[in-house]
Motif scaffolding. Sequence first.
Motif, PDB file in Angstrom:
ATOM      1  N   TYR A 162       0.848  -1.178  -0.013  1.00 45.29           N
ATOM      2  CA  TYR A 162       0.035  -0.132   0.016  1.00 45.29           C
ATOM      3  C   TYR A 162       1.037   1.321  -0.125  1.00 45.29           C
ATOM      4  O   TYR A 162       2.009   1.085   0.555  1.00 45.29           O
ATOM      5  N   TYR A 163       0.170   2.407  -0.602  1.00 43.86           N
ATOM      6  CA  TYR A 163       0.826   3.707  -0.316  1.00 43.86           C
ATOM      7  C   TYR A 163       0.023   4.255   0.714  1.00 43.86           C
ATOM      8  O   TYR A 163      -1.228   4.423   0.844  1.00 43.86           O
ATOM      9  N   LEU A 164       0.921   5.056   1.822  1.00 41.38           N
ATOM     10  CA  LEU A 164       0.355   5.986   2.575  1.00 41.38           C
ATOM     11  C   LEU A 164       0.469   7.522   1.845  1.00 41.38           C
ATOM     12  O   LEU A 164       1.625   7.650   1.279  1.00 41.38           O
ATOM     13  N   LYS A 165      -0.443   8.313   1.898  1.00 38.51           N
ATOM     14  CA  LYS A 165      -0.397   9.587   1.230  1.00 38.51           C
ATOM     15  C   LYS A 165      -1.233  10.563   2.012  1.00 38.51           C
ATOM     16  O   LYS A 165      -1.733  10.347   3.134  1.00 38.51           O
ATOM     17  N   ASN A 166      -0.752  12.074   1.955  1.00 42.16           N
ATOM     18  CA  ASN A 166      -1.526  13.123   2.482  1.00 42.16           C
ATOM     19  C   ASN A 166      -1.548  12.767   4.027  1.00 42.16           C
ATOM     20  O   ASN A 166      -0.523  12.515   4.450  1.00 42.16           O
ATOM     21  N   GLU A 167      -2.822  13.138   4.435  1.00 46.54           N
ATOM     22  CA  GLU A 167      -2.668  12.990   6.083  1.00 46.54           C
ATOM     23  C   GLU A 167      -2.266  11.742   6.530  1.00 46.54           C
ATOM     24  O   GLU A 167      -1.726  11.593   7.742  1.00 46.54           O
ATOM     25  N   GLY A 168      -2.345  10.510   5.718  1.00 44.19           N
ATOM     26  CA  GLY A 168      -2.087   9.407   6.052  1.00 44.19           C
ATOM     27  C   GLY A 168      -0.239   9.174   6.570  1.00 44.19           C
ATOM     28  O   GLY A 168      -0.168   8.436   7.444  1.00 44.19           O
ATOM     29  N   VAL A 169       0.392   9.727   5.894  1.00 41.36           N
ATOM     30  CA  VAL A 169       1.620  10.065   6.102  1.00 41.36           C
ATOM     31  C   VAL A 169       1.849  10.446   7.527  1.00 41.36           C
ATOM     32  O   VAL A 169       2.680   9.984   8.356  1.00 41.36           O
ATOM     33  N   PHE A 170       1.214  11.577   7.742  1.00 40.71           N
ATOM     34  CA  PHE A 170       1.488  12.313   9.218  1.00 40.71           C
ATOM     35  C   PHE A 170       0.902  11.577  10.300  1.00 40.71           C
ATOM     36  O   PHE A 170       1.299  11.648  11.373  1.00 40.71           O
ATOM     37  N   LEU A 171      -0.118  10.782   9.966  1.00 40.89           N
ATOM     38  CA  LEU A 171      -0.828  10.193  10.954  1.00 40.89           C
ATOM     39  C   LEU A 171       0.353   8.862  11.507  1.00 40.89           C
ATOM     40  O   LEU A 171       0.290   8.780  12.749  1.00 40.89           O
ATOM     41  N   GLU A 172       0.730   8.129  10.543  1.00 40.19           N
ATOM     42  CA  GLU A 172       1.938   7.251  10.778  1.00 40.19           C
ATOM     43  C   GLU A 172       2.970   7.740  11.714  1.00 40.19           C
ATOM     44  O   GLU A 172       3.504   7.538  12.810  1.00 40.19           O
ATOM     45  N   LEU A 173       3.371   9.027  10.995  1.00 44.19           N
ATOM     46  CA  LEU A 173       4.725   9.475  11.939  1.00 44.19           C
ATOM     47  C   LEU A 173       4.212  10.021  13.167  1.00 44.19           C
ATOM     48  O   LEU A 173       5.220  10.131  14.172  1.00 44.19           O
ATOM     49  N   GLY A 174       3.054  10.443  13.229  1.00 41.52           N
ATOM     50  CA  GLY A 174       2.609  11.123  14.534  1.00 41.52           C
ATOM     51  C   GLY A 174       2.524   9.845  15.579  1.00 41.52           C
ATOM     52  O   GLY A 174       2.697   9.819  17.054  1.00 41.52           O
ATOM     53  N   LEU A 175       1.921   8.869  15.055  1.00 41.46           N
ATOM     54  CA  LEU A 175       1.729   7.538  16.075  1.00 41.46           C
ATOM     55  C   LEU A 175       2.993   6.982  16.444  1.00 41.46           C
ATOM     56  O   LEU A 175       3.247   6.546  17.591  1.00 41.46           O
ATOM     57  N   ILE A 176       4.212   7.210  15.494  1.00 40.05           N
ATOM     58  CA  ILE A 176       5.405   6.708  16.040  1.00 40.05           C
ATOM     59  C   ILE A 176       5.948   7.694  16.780  1.00 40.05           C
ATOM     60  O   ILE A 176       6.544   6.939  17.824  1.00 40.05           O
ATOM     61  N   ARG A 177       5.877   8.887  16.859  1.00 41.56           N
ATOM     62  CA  ARG A 177       6.380   9.856  17.845  1.00 41.56           C
ATOM     63  C   ARG A 177       5.636   9.689  18.991  1.00 41.56           C
ATOM     64  O   ARG A 177       6.244   9.679  20.171  1.00 41.56           O
ATOM     65  N   TYR A 178       4.531   9.591  19.016  1.00 41.80           N
ATOM     66  CA  TYR A 178       3.595   9.341  20.232  1.00 41.80           C
ATOM     67  C   TYR A 178       4.063   7.985  21.100  1.00 41.80           C
ATOM     68  O   TYR A 178       4.318   8.296  22.360  1.00 41.80           O
ATOM     69  N   ALA A 179       4.076   7.019  20.295  1.00 37.85           N
ATOM     70  CA  ALA A 179       4.549   5.898  21.066  1.00 37.85           C
ATOM     71  C   ALA A 179       6.212   5.989  21.545  1.00 37.85           C
ATOM     72  O   ALA A 179       6.661   5.517  22.832  1.00 37.85           O
ATOM     73  N   LEU A 180       7.005   6.571  20.797  1.00 35.93           N
ATOM     74  CA  LEU A 180       8.451   6.769  21.127  1.00 35.93           C
ATOM     75  C   LEU A 180       8.542   7.644  22.374  1.00 35.93           C
ATOM     76  O   LEU A 180       9.110   7.320  23.491  1.00 35.93           O
ATOM     77  N   ASP A 181       7.464   8.770  22.315  1.00 33.64           N
ATOM     78  CA  ASP A 181       7.832   9.427  23.929  1.00 33.64           C
ATOM     79  C   ASP A 181       7.449   8.915  24.951  1.00 33.64           C
ATOM     80  O   ASP A 181       8.100   9.108  25.948  1.00 33.64           O
ATOM     81  N   ILE A 182       6.492   7.820  24.960  1.00 36.15           N
ATOM     82  CA  ILE A 182       6.150   7.246  25.865  1.00 36.15           C
ATOM     83  C   ILE A 182       7.182   6.136  26.495  1.00 36.15           C
ATOM     84  O   ILE A 182       7.652   5.940  27.601  1.00 36.15           O
ATOM     85  N   LEU A 183       7.768   5.539  25.284  1.00 34.00           N
ATOM     86  CA  LEU A 183       8.853   4.770  25.601  1.00 34.00           C
ATOM     87  C   LEU A 183      10.043   5.129  26.322  1.00 34.00           C
ATOM     88  O   LEU A 183      10.618   4.949  27.254  1.00 34.00           O
ATOM     89  N   GLN A 184      10.449   6.370  25.972  1.00 36.41           N
ATOM     90  CA  GLN A 184      11.549   7.154  26.236  1.00 36.41           C
ATOM     91  C   GLN A 184      11.548   7.511  27.547  1.00 36.41           C
ATOM     92  O   GLN A 184      12.364   7.519  28.388  1.00 36.41           O
ATOM     93  N   LYS A 185      10.202   7.861  27.958  1.00 40.58           N
ATOM     94  CA  LYS A 185       9.793   8.296  29.472  1.00 40.58           C
ATOM     95  C   LYS A 185      10.246   7.074  30.128  1.00 40.58           C
ATOM     96  O   LYS A 185      10.241   7.099  31.480  1.00 40.58           O
ATOM     97  N   ARG A 186       9.852   5.994  29.844  1.00 37.99           N
ATOM     98  CA  ARG A 186       9.953   4.648  30.470  1.00 37.99           C
ATOM     99  C   ARG A 186      11.230   3.939  30.591  1.00 37.99           C
ATOM    100  O   ARG A 186      11.691   2.898  31.082  1.00 37.99           O
ATOM    101  N   GLY A 187      12.288   4.662  30.112  1.00 37.92           N
ATOM    102  CA  GLY A 187      13.759   4.352  30.046  1.00 37.92           C
ATOM    103  C   GLY A 187      14.148   3.651  28.874  1.00 37.92           C
ATOM    104  O   GLY A 187      15.155   2.606  29.138  1.00 37.92           O
ATOM    105  N   PHE A 188      13.349   3.419  27.953  1.00 36.58           N
ATOM    106  CA  PHE A 188      13.740   2.963  26.785  1.00 36.58           C
ATOM    107  C   PHE A 188      14.996   3.592  25.762  1.00 36.58           C
ATOM    108  O   PHE A 188      14.589   4.996  25.724  1.00 36.58           O
ATOM    109  N   THR A 189      15.481   2.873  25.124  1.00 36.20           N
ATOM    110  CA  THR A 189      16.829   3.630  24.355  1.00 36.20           C
ATOM    111  C   THR A 189      16.328   3.377  22.806  1.00 36.20           C
ATOM    112  O   THR A 189      16.200   2.435  22.551  1.00 36.20           O
TER     113      THR A 189
END
Length: 341
Positions: A162-189
């Motif tokens: 599949y292709y992600l495009k338009n807001e779908g791109v930012f949705l995936e990148l936003g979800l990744i950043r959301y999860a990374l922020d939680i993991l970094q606060k939990r001590g994950f590298t």
Amino acid sequence: MLDYRFIKENLEAVKKNIADRNMKADADAVVRLFDRKNELTTALQALQQQRNTNAQAMKGKLEADVRARLIDEGKKLKDDIASMEAELAAVEKELDVQGRRIPNMAHPEAPVGKEDKDNLEVKRVGEPTKFNFEPKDHVQLGQELDIIDFDSATKVSGTKFYYLKNEGVFLELGLIRYALDILQKRGFTPFITPDVAKEEILEGIGFNPRGSESNVYTVEGEGTCLVGTAEITLGGYYSGTIIPKEQLPLRLAGLSHCFRREAGAAGQFSKGLYRVHQFTKLEMFAYCLPEESEKLHEELRSVEEEIFTGLGLPFRVVDTCTGDLGAPAYRKWDLEAWMPG
């Protein structure tokens, strides 16, 4: 991969575990080959010792008939050693093949069953949304909002891309950043890992990179594979390294593309973004002492629950049954989000 001696000493438990997992493996063959390997190793060492003794005897002053006899004995020992080394190599090769088919032991509390319908629900969070209209599934929404394009991906790459495009791109990148922020606060590298790994790394983690049943894409002639999960590359990060226990546990978060053949029936008949050949995933991974593993496993589950809850997704937690566990897995919690359509 289970230790051969463990298999020998716990043969009935290993055979029951194979049956509980609904897998095909021959534990009796592993024990038989392991015993034969040990017999050959002992016999080979004895022959090598005789060869050394023979060679030492040849160094002194000897009568012609004695020297001739020692030469004949030496030739026979050489032939016997070569023959036994060849048999030992064949036995070791077959032992490795059979041993890799033996799955890891399952957690004693893992529910026994054959497929996902036998998984045990242990927790439910939130209630499915009730609509006063017929909800659309993600395929319809993605196409109508012009954020997912399956047709163009099929034309370019084949089915189940599949292709992600338009807001779908930012949705995936936003979800990744959301999860990374939680993991970094939990001590994950955090890591962004390679998408390719050597076959020996996959085997060391417990994945099978070859054969018709493998879910792995191999790179022809390179001895490498496209990774199906960052679990492989994070697990390989410290391969060949001794980590001081004072540094444990190590919590890692790996972002990677994931490539899977999805050759089975489940992949063939799934729809939309489910069971595709390529996707992006953020993986949690921990190195710890054996006695800390269950505690860390629960911690990983709690982090995942936090991520789901923060997104407002109704979900349930299931204890994966033995038949639905992958061969390397000891226990697995699955979080299953409810989605309309």
